[in-house]
Design a protein around this motif. Structure first.
Motif, PDB file in Angstrom:
ATOM      1  N   TYR A 139      -3.219   1.944   8.464  1.00 23.12           N
ATOM      2  CA  TYR A 139      -1.617   2.792   8.667  1.00 23.12           C
ATOM      3  C   TYR A 139      -1.794   3.618   7.523  1.00 23.12           C
ATOM      4  CZ  TYR A 139       2.765   4.408   9.334  1.00 23.12           C
ATOM      5  OH  TYR A 139       3.765   5.329   9.372  1.00 23.12           O
ATOM      6  N   ALA A 140      -1.809   3.046   6.438  1.00 24.36           N
ATOM      7  CA  ALA A 140      -1.412   3.992   5.047  1.00 24.36           C
ATOM      8  C   ALA A 140      -2.533   4.928   4.966  1.00 24.36           C
ATOM      9  CB  ALA A 140      -1.640   3.234   4.085  1.00 24.36           C
ATOM     10  N   PRO A 144       0.984  -1.195  -0.010  1.00 23.30           N
ATOM     11  CA  PRO A 144      -0.192  -0.136   0.081  1.00 23.30           C
ATOM     12  C   PRO A 144       0.963   1.330  -0.081  1.00 23.30           C
ATOM     13  CG  PRO A 144      -0.107  -1.231   1.921  1.00 23.30           C
ATOM     14  CD  PRO A 144       0.694  -1.943   1.385  1.00 23.30           C
ATOM     15  N   MET A 145       2.074   1.131   0.266  1.00 26.65           N
ATOM     16  CA  MET A 145       3.023   2.525   0.670  1.00 26.65           C
ATOM     17  C   MET A 145       4.314   2.211   0.150  1.00 26.65           C
ATOM     18  SD  MET A 145       1.788   4.414   4.136  1.00 26.65           S
ATOM     19  CE  MET A 145       3.050   5.554   3.953  1.00 26.65           C
ATOM     20  N   GLU A 146       5.350   3.025  -0.002  1.00 30.28           N
ATOM     21  CA  GLU A 146       6.587   2.758  -0.179  1.00 30.28           C
ATOM     22  C   GLU A 146       7.274   2.574   1.278  1.00 30.28           C
ATOM     23  OE1 GLU A 146       8.588   5.917  -2.341  1.00 30.28           O
ATOM     24  OE2 GLU A 146       6.966   6.078  -3.830  1.00 30.28           O
ATOM     25  N   ARG A 180     -10.933  -4.424   5.439  1.00 34.67           N
ATOM     26  CA  ARG A 180      -9.349  -4.256   4.895  1.00 34.67           C
ATOM     27  C   ARG A 180      -8.596  -3.582   6.085  1.00 34.67           C
ATOM     28  NH1 ARG A 180      -8.337  -5.344  -0.363  1.00 34.67           N
ATOM     29  NH2 ARG A 180      -6.225  -5.407   0.513  1.00 34.67           N
ATOM     30  N   PRO A 181      -8.470  -4.132   7.087  1.00 33.74           N
ATOM     31  CA  PRO A 181      -7.617  -3.342   8.334  1.00 33.74           C
ATOM     32  C   PRO A 181      -6.089  -3.350   8.021  1.00 33.74           C
ATOM     33  CG  PRO A 181      -8.103  -5.514   9.234  1.00 33.74           C
ATOM     34  CD  PRO A 181      -8.851  -5.260   7.795  1.00 33.74           C
ATOM     35  N   LEU A 230      -4.697   2.923  -3.505  1.00 37.20           N
ATOM     36  CA  LEU A 230      -5.801   2.350  -4.346  1.00 37.20           C
ATOM     37  C   LEU A 230      -5.202   1.103  -5.361  1.00 37.20           C
ATOM     38  CD1 LEU A 230      -7.470   5.973  -5.433  1.00 37.20           C
ATOM     39  CD2 LEU A 230      -8.474   3.790  -3.948  1.00 37.20           C
ATOM     40  N   ARG A 231      -4.118   1.321  -5.941  1.00 39.42           N
ATOM     41  CA  ARG A 231      -3.539   0.410  -6.560  1.00 39.42           C
ATOM     42  C   ARG A 231      -3.371  -0.943  -5.884  1.00 39.42           C
ATOM     43  NH1 ARG A 231       1.274   2.794  -8.025  1.00 39.42           N
ATOM     44  NH2 ARG A 231       2.048   0.689  -8.766  1.00 39.42           N
TER      45      ARG A 231
END
Length: 174
Positions: A114-115, A74-76, A109-110, A138-139
């Motif tokens: 965080y993101a 979800p994140m870098e 979708r817990p 979203l991706r």
């Protein structure tokens, strides 16, 4: 028209409660819950699965990412964003709408919490770099559209039930 969701571990008690409610109020029994406020529900002997595939698809369409390349995360890692971004401002209303939609998606979708919480810090004056990070989330959602959270009965022989939470490891593909 109002809706009431009745749940319980004792089927007999649930049936008695429904009977009392029907005797007191004009109501009908719609059966097992399958869909409510964008939350899809499957119930069976192996437990309950909650997911929001249709809702997630609508979010992707709203963001123009229905046919995007999915992301594995979800994140870098170690992403650092500043409130005063170095890129041009973006439409704050659109940004807030996406963050709000993602927050609701956290119900099933817990692992997004965080993101989404981190990116929610920038709703006051979002910049292009903040929106890029939201689109990464979203991706990631697109990569696992039909995944959700599965709750299964765990107490055997009178043992106490334990609620365990994991990120990614507890997901059940529908």
């Amino acid at each position: 028209m109002s809706t009431i969701i009745i749940t319980g571990g004792d089927a007999g008690a649930v049936t008695r409660f429904k009977t009392q409610m029907k005797n007191t109020f004009c109501m009908s029994d719609l059966g097992l819950l399958s869909y409510y406020l964008g939350l899809e529900v499957t119930q069976g002997a192996h437990g309950i699965t909650l997911w929001q595939g249709a809702y997630a698809t609508k979010i992707l369409e709203k963001a123009g990412l229905a046919a995007c390349n999915p992301s594995a995360t979800p994140m870098e890692m170690k992403l650092k964003l500043l409130k005063e971004g170095s890129t041009p401002s973006v439409d704050a209303t659109e940004y807030r709408s996406l963050i709000g939609s993602l927050r609701y998606l956290c119900n099933s979708r817990p692992n997004l919490a965080y993101a989404v919480g981190y990116l929610g810090r920038f709703m006051e004056a979002p910049c292009q770099e903040h929106l890029v990070a939201v689109k990464r989330v979203l991706r990631y959602v697109a990569a696992m559209l039909h995944w959700g959270v599965h709750y299964h009965p765990g107490g055997k022989n009178g043992a106490a039930l334990k609620l365990l939470g994991y990120s990614d490891q507890c997901y059940h593909k529908r």
